[in-house]
Motif scaffolding. Structure first.
Motif, mmCIF file in Angstrom:
data_model
loop_
_atom_site.group_PDB
_atom_site.id
_atom_site.type_symbol
_atom_site.label_atom_id
_atom_site.label_comp_id
_atom_site.label_asym_id
_atom_site.label_seq_id
_atom_site.Cartn_x
_atom_site.Cartn_y
_atom_site.Cartn_z
ATOM 1 N N TYR A 229 -29.089 4.701 3.622
ATOM 2 C CA TYR A 229 -28.813 3.770 2.688
ATOM 3 C C TYR A 229 -28.303 4.409 1.254
ATOM 4 O O TYR A 229 -28.633 4.515 0.285
ATOM 5 N N PRO A 230 -26.998 4.769 1.556
ATOM 6 C CA PRO A 230 -26.152 5.635 0.585
ATOM 7 C C PRO A 230 -25.802 4.540 -0.634
ATOM 8 O O PRO A 230 -25.761 4.865 -1.788
ATOM 9 N N THR A 231 -25.587 3.229 -0.529
ATOM 10 C CA THR A 231 -25.739 2.239 -1.467
ATOM 11 C C THR A 231 -25.833 0.932 -1.095
ATOM 12 O O THR A 231 -26.446 0.616 0.040
ATOM 13 N N ALA A 232 -25.685 -0.090 -1.824
ATOM 14 C CA ALA A 232 -26.435 -1.345 -1.687
ATOM 15 C C ALA A 232 -25.179 -2.099 -0.757
ATOM 16 O O ALA A 232 -25.791 -3.092 -0.271
ATOM 17 N N ILE B 110 -35.094 9.521 11.161
ATOM 18 C CA ILE B 110 -35.813 8.531 10.258
ATOM 19 C C ILE B 110 -37.268 8.251 11.075
ATOM 20 O O ILE B 110 -37.992 8.257 10.353
ATOM 21 N N SER B 111 -37.179 7.880 12.330
ATOM 22 C CA SER B 111 -38.527 7.571 12.761
ATOM 23 C C SER B 111 -39.473 8.851 13.007
ATOM 24 O O SER B 111 -40.597 8.588 12.724
ATOM 25 N N ILE C 137 -41.568 3.444 3.123
ATOM 26 C CA ILE C 137 -40.849 4.219 3.800
ATOM 27 C C ILE C 137 -40.834 3.494 5.326
ATOM 28 O O ILE C 137 -39.804 3.551 6.037
ATOM 29 N N ASN C 138 -42.184 3.109 5.707
ATOM 30 C CA ASN C 138 -42.108 2.468 7.043
ATOM 31 C C ASN C 138 -41.403 1.322 7.095
ATOM 32 O O ASN C 138 -40.570 1.116 8.126
ATOM 33 N N LYS D 213 -35.297 11.772 2.229
ATOM 34 C CA LYS D 213 -33.821 12.577 2.553
ATOM 35 C C LYS D 213 -33.003 11.694 3.780
ATOM 36 O O LYS D 213 -31.887 11.335 3.685
ATOM 37 N N ALA D 214 -33.819 11.632 4.882
ATOM 38 C CA ALA D 214 -33.379 10.910 6.130
ATOM 39 C C ALA D 214 -32.889 9.578 5.531
ATOM 40 O O ALA D 214 -31.712 8.997 6.136
#
Length: 294
Positions: A265-268, A281-282, A203-204, A259-260
């Protein structure tokens, strides 16, 4: 297989030079920020990798794609993994495997989106970034060399193999990585303890790469972050029950962070404009670390 033999094989695939010079574009080093997290515990900006019992997850120290500040003192490899610690610390050991897995998942999905150059690079890059440095650790744990799976997949991308064939190659790599993870160093800590810290490391890294991607229009930082997010998601799904049993607060914080990141990053394929809220996110990333500091 010796280094010279491997390099000779890679050279025949057109990979030898880029692996040796670090010229592959599949991974990038984002700029760091000293204002990302509100507390010292959650601040992943140190040059050395802390012990597993320290406030941070053991595999987190420093920012950037590696999550550990890249190559430096203490036996750290290019992928930011403390090789010395990996001999005895299952968190560091499994985080190194997570870095390789992130590249593979990103490569597979990039290939599916038609990004063949990026996919080929992402398959090959873990060899130079992580696996070279981890090779003696793997040998000590009784893990056979599997780097040819990565270079073979990279070559296959450029040789015209189908999505199904690439998927099969990816599955073989993932199986090899899972088998290596199963031979992690022994620990008195619970499965949930170790798994939570490995997920936190991923995650980091995904959080750091999102910040980096916002500072450039290049595709690679986004794709790196996507891979780390997808691997964090995968590892949490596999170990959610164990993490929940060991630390319910950490499990909930991880869910919020994922979730954030899912919005970032919805897709590649990199969205235009970039999505996801950096502050959210942070903060979510920091909360995960804080729950693991107790």
């Amino acid at each position: 297989m010796t280094f010279e033999t491997k390099l000779k094989q890679w050279t025949t695939l057109g990979l030898g030079t880029v692996l040796m010079t670090g010229a592959l574009a599949g991974c990038s080093e984002p700029a760091t920020s000293s204002n990302d997290t509100p507390s010292e515990v959650a601040q992943p900006d140190t040059a050395e990798t802390p012990d597993a019992s320290a406030a941070q997850p053991a595999a987190i120290a420093g920012e950037g794609e590696s999550g550990m500040g890249g190559e430096g003192e203490g036996g750290e490899g290019e992928g930011g993994v403390s090789i010395e610690a990996a001999y005895t610390d299952p968190v560091v050991y499994k985080s190194a495997i997570g870095v390789a897995m992130a590249h593979v998942l990103a490569a597979r999905d990039a290939f599916a989106e038609g990004e063949k150059d990026a996919a080929g690079e992402m398959y090959a890059h873990p060899v130079s970034e992580v696996l070279f440095d981890m090779e003696p650790v793997f040998q000590a744990q009784g893990v056979s060399d599997f780097t040819d799976l990565f270079t073979g997949a990279s070559a296959a991308v450029f040789s015209g193999e189908s999505q199904d064939q690439i998927n099969d190659r990816t599955d073989a790599i993932l199986a090899a990585l899972d088998a290596a993870a199963a031979k992690a160093p022994a620990t008195d800590n619970s499965e949930g303890y170790v798994s939570a810290r490995v997920v936190a490391d991923l995650i980091n890294r995904a959080s750091a790469m999102h910040r980096a991607a916002l500072e450039t229009d290049r595709y690679e930082p986004y794709l790196d972050g996507y891979g780390f997010y997808k691997t964090a998601q995968k590892k949490f799904a596999q170990n959610e029950a164990a993490i929940e049993a060991d630390n319910a607060d950490a499990a909930e914080a991880i869910r919020k962070a994922l979730k954030a990141l899912s919005e970032a990053y919805p897709t590649a394929l990199r969205p235009d404009p970039m999505t996801g809220d950096t502050s959210t996110i942070s903060v979510a990333n920091s909360e995960v670390m804080l729950t693991l500091s107790e």
